[in-house]
Design a protein around this motif. Structure first.
Motif, PDB file in Angstrom:
ATOM      1  N   SER A 197      43.888  36.088  36.174  1.00 54.01           N
ATOM      2  CA  SER A 197      44.521  37.329  36.605  1.00 54.01           C
ATOM      3  C   SER A 197      43.582  38.057  37.553  1.00 54.01           C
ATOM      4  O   SER A 197      42.359  37.857  37.524  1.00 54.01           O
ATOM      5  CB  SER A 197      44.837  38.220  35.403  1.00 54.01           C
ATOM      6  OG  SER A 197      43.645  38.740  34.832  1.00 54.01           O
ATOM      7  N   TYR A 198      44.164  38.886  38.396  1.00 50.13           N
ATOM      8  CA  TYR A 198      43.343  39.697  39.302  1.00 50.13           C
ATOM      9  C   TYR A 198      42.319  40.495  38.506  1.00 50.13           C
ATOM     10  O   TYR A 198      41.133  40.555  38.880  1.00 50.13           O
ATOM     11  CB  TYR A 198      44.245  40.629  40.110  1.00 50.13           C
ATOM     12  CG  TYR A 198      43.496  41.652  40.945  1.00 50.13           C
ATOM     13  CD1 TYR A 198      42.958  41.312  42.181  1.00 50.13           C
ATOM     14  CD2 TYR A 198      43.321  42.961  40.479  1.00 50.13           C
ATOM     15  CE1 TYR A 198      42.268  42.244  42.944  1.00 50.13           C
ATOM     16  CE2 TYR A 198      42.639  43.901  41.246  1.00 50.13           C
ATOM     17  CZ  TYR A 198      42.113  43.544  42.459  1.00 50.13           C
ATOM     18  OH  TYR A 198      41.422  44.475  43.202  1.00 50.13           O
ATOM     19  N   GLN A 199      42.757  41.097  37.403  1.00 52.33           N
ATOM     20  CA  GLN A 199      41.859  41.918  36.595  1.00 52.33           C
ATOM     21  C   GLN A 199      40.680  41.106  36.062  1.00 52.33           C
ATOM     22  O   GLN A 199      39.513  41.538  36.142  1.00 52.33           O
ATOM     23  CB  GLN A 199      42.626  42.555  35.423  1.00 52.33           C
ATOM     24  CG  GLN A 199      43.608  43.629  35.841  1.00 52.33           C
ATOM     25  CD  GLN A 199      45.004  43.084  36.119  1.00 52.33           C
ATOM     26  OE1 GLN A 199      45.153  41.956  36.606  1.00 52.33           O
ATOM     27  NE2 GLN A 199      46.013  43.886  35.820  1.00 52.33           N
ATOM     28  N   ASP A 200      40.961  39.921  35.514  1.00 47.44           N
ATOM     29  CA  ASP A 200      39.889  39.102  34.937  1.00 47.44           C
ATOM     30  C   ASP A 200      38.916  38.625  36.007  1.00 47.44           C
ATOM     31  O   ASP A 200      37.688  38.666  35.818  1.00 47.44           O
ATOM     32  CB  ASP A 200      40.474  37.901  34.196  1.00 47.44           C
ATOM     33  CG  ASP A 200      41.122  38.283  32.876  1.00 47.44           C
ATOM     34  OD1 ASP A 200      40.905  39.433  32.417  1.00 47.44           O
ATOM     35  OD2 ASP A 200      41.857  37.441  32.305  1.00 47.44           O
ATOM     36  N   PHE A 201      39.452  38.163  37.125  1.00 46.26           N
ATOM     37  CA  PHE A 201      38.565  37.656  38.175  1.00 46.26           C
ATOM     38  C   PHE A 201      37.681  38.762  38.726  1.00 46.26           C
ATOM     39  O   PHE A 201      36.476  38.574  38.917  1.00 46.26           O
ATOM     40  CB  PHE A 201      39.379  37.020  39.310  1.00 46.26           C
ATOM     41  CG  PHE A 201      38.509  36.474  40.406  1.00 46.26           C
ATOM     42  CD1 PHE A 201      37.888  35.245  40.262  1.00 46.26           C
ATOM     43  CD2 PHE A 201      38.286  37.197  41.572  1.00 46.26           C
ATOM     44  CE1 PHE A 201      37.066  34.739  41.260  1.00 46.26           C
ATOM     45  CE2 PHE A 201      37.466  36.699  42.570  1.00 46.26           C
ATOM     46  CZ  PHE A 201      36.852  35.471  42.412  1.00 46.26           C
ATOM     47  N   ASN A 214      31.160  51.183  34.343  1.00 46.82           N
ATOM     48  CA  ASN A 214      32.286  52.075  34.071  1.00 46.82           C
ATOM     49  C   ASN A 214      33.334  52.014  35.176  1.00 46.82           C
ATOM     50  O   ASN A 214      33.916  53.025  35.557  1.00 46.82           O
ATOM     51  CB  ASN A 214      31.787  53.515  33.904  1.00 46.82           C
ATOM     52  CG  ASN A 214      30.919  53.677  32.673  1.00 46.82           C
ATOM     53  OD1 ASN A 214      31.409  53.695  31.555  1.00 46.82           O
ATOM     54  ND2 ASN A 214      29.608  53.762  32.884  1.00 46.82           N
ATOM     55  N   THR A 215      33.553  50.803  35.668  1.00 47.10           N
ATOM     56  CA  THR A 215      34.585  50.558  36.672  1.00 47.10           C
ATOM     57  C   THR A 215      35.617  49.628  36.055  1.00 47.10           C
ATOM     58  O   THR A 215      35.268  48.547  35.579  1.00 47.10           O
ATOM     59  CB  THR A 215      33.977  49.947  37.938  1.00 47.10           C
ATOM     60  OG1 THR A 215      33.055  50.883  38.505  1.00 47.10           O
ATOM     61  CG2 THR A 215      35.050  49.624  38.968  1.00 47.10           C
ATOM     62  N   TYR A 216      36.867  50.073  36.041  1.00 48.24           N
ATOM     63  CA  TYR A 216      37.914  49.376  35.307  1.00 48.24           C
ATOM     64  C   TYR A 216      39.031  48.935  36.246  1.00 48.24           C
ATOM     65  O   TYR A 216      39.606  49.745  36.976  1.00 48.24           O
ATOM     66  CB  TYR A 216      38.503  50.289  34.236  1.00 48.24           C
ATOM     67  CG  TYR A 216      37.542  50.633  33.121  1.00 48.24           C
ATOM     68  CD1 TYR A 216      37.495  49.865  31.955  1.00 48.24           C
ATOM     69  CD2 TYR A 216      36.690  51.726  33.233  1.00 48.24           C
ATOM     70  CE1 TYR A 216      36.613  50.180  30.933  1.00 48.24           C
ATOM     71  CE2 TYR A 216      35.800  52.049  32.214  1.00 48.24           C
ATOM     72  CZ  TYR A 216      35.774  51.267  31.066  1.00 48.24           C
ATOM     73  OH  TYR A 216      34.887  51.588  30.054  1.00 48.24           O
ATOM     74  N   VAL A 217      39.338  47.634  36.192  1.00 43.69           N
ATOM     75  CA  VAL A 217      40.462  47.104  36.930  1.00 43.69           C
ATOM     76  C   VAL A 217      41.736  47.197  36.093  1.00 43.69           C
ATOM     77  O   VAL A 217      42.833  47.192  36.630  1.00 43.69           O
ATOM     78  CB  VAL A 217      40.188  45.645  37.359  1.00 43.69           C
ATOM     79  CG1 VAL A 217      41.267  45.123  38.282  1.00 43.69           C
ATOM     80  CG2 VAL A 217      38.829  45.537  38.050  1.00 43.69           C
ATOM     81  N   ASP A 218      41.575  47.329  34.783  1.00 41.68           N
ATOM     82  CA  ASP A 218      42.694  47.439  33.853  1.00 41.68           C
ATOM     83  C   ASP A 218      42.859  48.902  33.444  1.00 41.68           C
ATOM     84  O   ASP A 218      42.009  49.448  32.732  1.00 41.68           O
ATOM     85  CB  ASP A 218      42.427  46.575  32.619  1.00 41.68           C
ATOM     86  CG  ASP A 218      43.590  46.562  31.640  1.00 41.68           C
ATOM     87  OD1 ASP A 218      44.435  47.474  31.699  1.00 41.68           O
ATOM     88  OD2 ASP A 218      43.636  45.646  30.808  1.00 41.68           O
ATOM     89  N   SER A 247      51.601  50.353  38.253  1.00 41.98           N
ATOM     90  CA  SER A 247      52.150  49.000  38.296  1.00 41.98           C
ATOM     91  C   SER A 247      51.017  48.006  38.490  1.00 41.98           C
ATOM     92  O   SER A 247      50.120  48.214  39.315  1.00 41.98           O
ATOM     93  CB  SER A 247      53.150  48.877  39.443  1.00 41.98           C
ATOM     94  OG  SER A 247      53.500  47.526  39.663  1.00 41.98           O
ATOM     95  N   THR A 248      51.048  46.924  37.744  1.00 39.74           N
ATOM     96  CA  THR A 248      50.033  45.868  37.899  1.00 39.74           C
ATOM     97  C   THR A 248      49.971  45.391  39.346  1.00 39.74           C
ATOM     98  O   THR A 248      48.898  45.098  39.875  1.00 39.74           O
ATOM     99  CB  THR A 248      50.359  44.681  36.971  1.00 39.74           C
ATOM    100  OG1 THR A 248      50.356  45.133  35.612  1.00 39.74           O
ATOM    101  CG2 THR A 248      49.332  43.565  37.130  1.00 39.74           C
ATOM    102  N   ALA A 249      51.116  45.350  39.998  1.00 36.48           N
ATOM    103  CA  ALA A 249      51.170  44.852  41.376  1.00 36.48           C
ATOM    104  C   ALA A 249      50.493  45.777  42.371  1.00 36.48           C
ATOM    105  O   ALA A 249      50.160  45.366  43.482  1.00 36.48           O
ATOM    106  CB  ALA A 249      52.633  44.641  41.781  1.00 36.48           C
ATOM    107  N   SER A 250      50.259  47.030  41.985  1.00 37.24           N
ATOM    108  CA  SER A 250      49.653  48.003  42.901  1.00 37.24           C
ATOM    109  C   SER A 250      48.126  48.067  42.787  1.00 37.24           C
ATOM    110  O   SER A 250      47.474  48.654  43.653  1.00 37.24           O
ATOM    111  CB  SER A 250      50.227  49.394  42.635  1.00 37.24           C
ATOM    112  OG  SER A 250      51.623  49.413  42.835  1.00 37.24           O
ATOM    113  N   ILE A 251      47.574  47.481  41.748  1.00 37.11           N
ATOM    114  CA  ILE A 251      46.143  47.659  41.473  1.00 37.11           C
ATOM    115  C   ILE A 251      45.256  47.162  42.619  1.00 37.11           C
ATOM    116  O   ILE A 251      44.331  47.872  43.037  1.00 37.11           O
ATOM    117  CB  ILE A 251      45.754  47.001  40.136  1.00 37.11           C
ATOM    118  CG1 ILE A 251      46.449  47.741  38.984  1.00 37.11           C
ATOM    119  CG2 ILE A 251      44.231  47.026  39.936  1.00 37.11           C
ATOM    120  CD1 ILE A 251      46.260  47.082  37.625  1.00 37.11           C
ATOM    121  N   PRO A 252      45.473  45.964  43.201  1.00 42.66           N
ATOM    122  CA  PRO A 252      44.547  45.492  44.241  1.00 42.66           C
ATOM    123  C   PRO A 252      44.470  46.374  45.476  1.00 42.66           C
ATOM    124  O   PRO A 252      43.488  46.339  46.211  1.00 42.66           O
ATOM    125  CB  PRO A 252      45.109  44.107  44.603  1.00 42.66           C
ATOM    126  CG  PRO A 252      45.897  43.688  43.409  1.00 42.66           C
ATOM    127  CD  PRO A 252      46.495  44.942  42.875  1.00 42.66           C
TER     128      PRO A 252
END
Length: 342
Positions: A197-201, A214-218, A247-252
């Motif tokens: 997943s984008y978050q994991d990578f 303290n930087t969170y992708v999730d 939205s998960t799709a908006s995170i990147p």
């Protein structure tokens, strides 16, 4: 007064102070400059009634933290908006450096269904490359009537599939146009080529190796583990709590959470003031190299998640419906500023 107007005034003021800090005389008495900044920031906050602002100022490899408004300190988390793009871009450059993909690769080499149109005709797949997405020259724009934003609950693939077959606003590589869809597509490419997943990578390859604690992708993890500053919106001359589902799709393209401590470290890394691996240093420097073929305006070009001005200033802004950010770098003087506001 809109939040964006207040934040723009605040950021312009800070950038001017940053540029003023170039002479050695200004750096010799940082306490005086910090007092001046504090006074001016407080004036802006009072006028616009912004609940919280957190600032990190890097000078001479030292960081000064300033917090204003409600009782949050520099450890509190904010959405960082489109300044997220520099993180996504760095991941793409890492994959390019590793040989997993190439910036010259067509997007549909990895997403075979990613076919776009121009003037009613389907564009050859080879004409839309990863570099077009990275440097904002794909033909996408931020016109939501043509390219709607992701709906809550959408995965990256589900969202990008809604864009497949769209009519582009210009032929790829013809010009520059800022578009969140470019970086959402890069996020999906990261998932496809890594199998994660984008978050994991992002967490395992970029965030943790750079010791950004303290930087969170999730967003859900940020809410559980961190002290998140609530988003707000101005109406009737008052700031009101304003929550927007992510939205998960908006995170990147714009929804990482971080704080002034981590972002100040991120800026020090950009400046070369903190040692990182030779590979990471190489790709960070590459991320600052702008697209030479297109201008954003008369003196600005777009790099990999950064705007680069002719005078050497590197910056990016970020804005979501309930948060605003801006990061400034001056590599020639080793100075930088980050501003996070709700």
């Amino acid at each position: 007064m809109k939040k964006s107007r207040m934040t723009l005034g605040l950021l312009v003021m800070l950038s001017c102070l940053l540029l003023r800090s170039v002479p050695a005389t200004a750096l010799s008495n940082p306490a005086e400059t910090t007092d001046e900044i504090s006074t001016m920031v407080q004036e802006h906050i009072d006028k616009a009634k912004i609940p919280s602002v957190s600032i990190g100022i890097v000078r001479n490899n030292e960081v000064t933290y300033l917090s204003f408004g409600e009782q949050y300190d520099s450890n509190a988390l904010y959405q960082i908006g489109s300044t997220t793009k520099a993180f996504t871009a760095l991941a793409i450059l890492w994959l390019d450096d590793e040989g997993v993909l190439s910036l010259d690769d067509p997007v549909n080499a990895y997403l075979p269904w990613f076919c776009m149109k121009y003037n009613g005709q389907e564009i050859p797949g080879s004409d839309i490359t990863i570099a077009n997405l990275l440097y904002q020259t794909s033909g996408f724009t931020n016109d939501e009537s043509k390219y709607p934003k992701a709906k809550p609950g959408m995965t990256l693939e589900a969202y990008i599939r809604t864009l497949a077959g769209c009519e582009l606003s210009f032929y790829p590589s013809a010009q520059y146009a800022y578009a969140n869809a470019n970086y959402a597509t890069l996020g999906l490419l990261i998932e496809v080529v890594t199998g994660k997943s984008y978050q994991d990578f992002m967490s395992t390859t970029i965030i943790k190796p750079l010791s950004l604690q303290n930087t969170y992708v999730d967003p859900e993890l940020a809410a559980i583990e961190g002290n998140v500053v609530p988003g707000s919106r101005l109406s009737f001359f008052q700031a009101h709590p304003y929550d927007v589902p992510v939205s998960t799709a908006s995170i990147p393209s714009g929804y990482i959470f971080s704080n002034a401590h981590d972002i100040s470290r991120w800026l020090q890394i950009q400046l070369g003031a903190i040692e990182v691996s030779p590979q990471m240093r190489r790709i960070i420097e590459k991320s600052h190299q702008p697209d030479e073929n297109h201008f954003v305006n008369a003196n600005t070009r777009y790099a990999a998640g950064w705007f680069v001005q002719d005078d050497g200033t590197i910056y990016h802004t970020g804005g979501t419906p309930n948060y605003s950010t801006k990061f400034f770098l001056r590599p020639d003087t080793g100075t930088a500023v980050c501003v996070l506001a709700n």
